[in-house]
Design a protein around this motif. Structure first.
Motif, PDB file in Angstrom:
ATOM      1  N   TYR A 107       1.072  -0.997  -0.183  1.00  0.00           N
ATOM      2  CA  TYR A 107       0.012   0.116  -0.028  1.00  0.00           C
ATOM      3  C   TYR A 107       0.695   1.171   0.288  1.00  0.00           C
ATOM      4  CZ  TYR A 107      -3.426  -3.288   1.574  1.00  0.00           C
ATOM      5  OH  TYR A 107      -4.660  -4.329   1.672  1.00  0.00           O
ATOM      6  N   ARG A 108       0.210   2.081  -0.522  1.00  0.00           N
ATOM      7  CA  ARG A 108       0.692   3.160  -0.555  1.00  0.00           C
ATOM      8  C   ARG A 108       1.100   4.575   1.157  1.00  0.00           C
ATOM      9  NH1 ARG A 108       2.147   6.192  -5.207  1.00  0.00           N
ATOM     10  NH2 ARG A 108       0.864   5.354  -6.248  1.00  0.00           N
ATOM     11  N   TRP A 109       1.903   4.418   1.378  1.00  0.00           N
ATOM     12  CA  TRP A 109       1.948   5.314   2.879  1.00  0.00           C
ATOM     13  C   TRP A 109       1.996   6.430   2.314  1.00  0.00           C
ATOM     14  CZ3 TRP A 109       3.399   3.391   7.603  1.00  0.00           C
ATOM     15  CH2 TRP A 109       3.655   4.755   7.674  1.00  0.00           C
ATOM     16  N   THR A 110       0.693   6.111   3.756  1.00  0.00           N
ATOM     17  CA  THR A 110       0.707   7.776   3.963  1.00  0.00           C
ATOM     18  C   THR A 110       0.788   8.822   5.025  1.00  0.00           C
ATOM     19  OG1 THR A 110      -1.941   6.801   5.501  1.00  0.00           O
ATOM     20  CG2 THR A 110      -2.065   6.931   3.244  1.00  0.00           C
ATOM     21  N   GLY A 111       1.252   7.852   5.499  1.00  0.00           N
ATOM     22  CA  GLY A 111       2.126   8.020   7.053  1.00  0.00           C
ATOM     23  C   GLY A 111       0.806   8.465   8.176  1.00  0.00           C
ATOM     24  N   ALA A 112      -0.497   7.876   7.712  1.00  0.00           N
ATOM     25  CA  ALA A 112      -1.203   7.665   9.395  1.00  0.00           C
ATOM     26  C   ALA A 112      -1.441   6.329   9.401  1.00  0.00           C
ATOM     27  CB  ALA A 112      -2.480   8.343   8.861  1.00  0.00           C
ATOM     28  N   LYS A 113      -2.010   6.129  10.390  1.00  0.00           N
ATOM     29  CA  LYS A 113      -2.427   5.124  11.079  1.00  0.00           C
ATOM     30  C   LYS A 113      -3.555   3.790   9.868  1.00  0.00           C
ATOM     31  CE  LYS A 113      -2.071   5.917  15.963  1.00  0.00           C
ATOM     32  NZ  LYS A 113      -1.874   4.574  16.659  1.00  0.00           N
ATOM     33  N   THR A 114      -4.103   4.387   8.959  1.00  0.00           N
ATOM     34  CA  THR A 114      -4.838   4.022   7.807  1.00  0.00           C
ATOM     35  C   THR A 114      -3.856   3.660   6.592  1.00  0.00           C
ATOM     36  OG1 THR A 114      -6.169   6.311   7.516  1.00  0.00           O
ATOM     37  CG2 THR A 114      -7.363   5.616   8.637  1.00  0.00           C
ATOM     38  N   LYS A 115      -4.104   2.649   5.883  1.00  0.00           N
ATOM     39  CA  LYS A 115      -3.276   2.484   5.328  1.00  0.00           C
ATOM     40  C   LYS A 115      -4.123   2.872   3.479  1.00  0.00           C
ATOM     41  CE  LYS A 115      -5.585  -2.292   4.665  1.00  0.00           C
ATOM     42  NZ  LYS A 115      -4.790  -3.392   4.607  1.00  0.00           N
ATOM     43  N   GLY A 116      -3.048   3.777   2.695  1.00  0.00           N
ATOM     44  CA  GLY A 116      -3.062   4.608   1.697  1.00  0.00           C
ATOM     45  C   GLY A 116      -3.514   3.187   0.045  1.00  0.00           C
ATOM     46  N   ALA A 117      -3.968   3.887  -0.729  1.00  0.00           N
ATOM     47  CA  ALA A 117      -4.229   2.845  -2.059  1.00  0.00           C
ATOM     48  C   ALA A 117      -3.286   1.700  -2.131  1.00  0.00           C
ATOM     49  CB  ALA A 117      -4.322   3.885  -3.222  1.00  0.00           C
ATOM     50  N   ARG A 118      -3.697   0.913  -2.515  1.00  0.00           N
ATOM     51  CA  ARG A 118      -3.492  -0.287  -2.639  1.00  0.00           C
ATOM     52  C   ARG A 118      -2.699  -0.294  -4.042  1.00  0.00           C
ATOM     53  NH1 ARG A 118      -4.228  -6.469  -2.714  1.00  0.00           N
ATOM     54  NH2 ARG A 118      -2.793  -7.882  -3.069  1.00  0.00           N
ATOM     55  N   VAL A 119      -0.892  -0.548  -4.457  1.00  0.00           N
ATOM     56  CA  VAL A 119       0.263  -0.303  -5.139  1.00  0.00           C
ATOM     57  C   VAL A 119       0.679  -1.665  -6.190  1.00  0.00           C
ATOM     58  CG1 VAL A 119       0.162   2.146  -4.694  1.00  0.00           C
ATOM     59  CG2 VAL A 119       2.036   0.331  -3.449  1.00  0.00           C
ATOM     60  N   GLY A 120       0.462  -2.364  -5.129  1.00  0.00           N
ATOM     61  CA  GLY A 120       0.898  -3.967  -5.474  1.00  0.00           C
ATOM     62  C   GLY A 120       0.834  -5.435  -4.242  1.00  0.00           C
TER      63      GLY A 120
END
Length: 120
Positions: free
Chosen positions: A17-30
């Motif tokens: 997942y794309r790193w968002t710097g938050a406790k929730t994950k960003g978009a899946r990237v692979g």
């Protein structure tokens, strides 16, 4: 974990997942597939660091990346290591660079932050 010894192996597959710097994950990237071989185990009563050989393939939207290398891992707690990128396919053909892996948390969450640096 204390029964892992020289020559033992395990494989895993993970979503990336794309790193968002938050406790929730960003978009899946692979995704990735990883094979870990214990060169040395943790010893009796988890008395020392284990040496691992890691072979991984990262599947990304425009191709794949191959990564492999050695890592020393503590028996308990968070870990951090860097592996070389040794090649790839698609837009990553002949890629070189590195991937840094850092445990997120105290080493028991099963989640890691992966930073990818590709050379021009």
């Amino acid at each position: 974990m204390d029964d892992l010894t020289d020559g033992d192996q395990f494989a895993e597959a993970n979503a990336l997942y794309r790193w968002t710097g938050a406790k929730t994950k960003g978009a899946r990237v692979g995704r990735n597939r990883v094979l870990v071989t214990f060169v040395t185990g943790y010893g009796t009563n988890l008395s020392h660091r284990a040496t691992l050989f890691v072979n991984a393939q990262l599947y990304l939207p425009d191709g794949t990346l191959s990564v492999e290398g050695f890592a020393d891992v503590p028996p308990r707690g968070a870990h951090r290591f860097t592996f070389p990128v040794i090649g790839g396919t698609g837009v990553y053909a002949n890629a070189r660079g590195s991937i840094s892996v850092k445990d997120v948390g105290d080493g028991t969450t099963g989640r890691s932050r992966i930073d990818l640096v590709l050379l021009p």
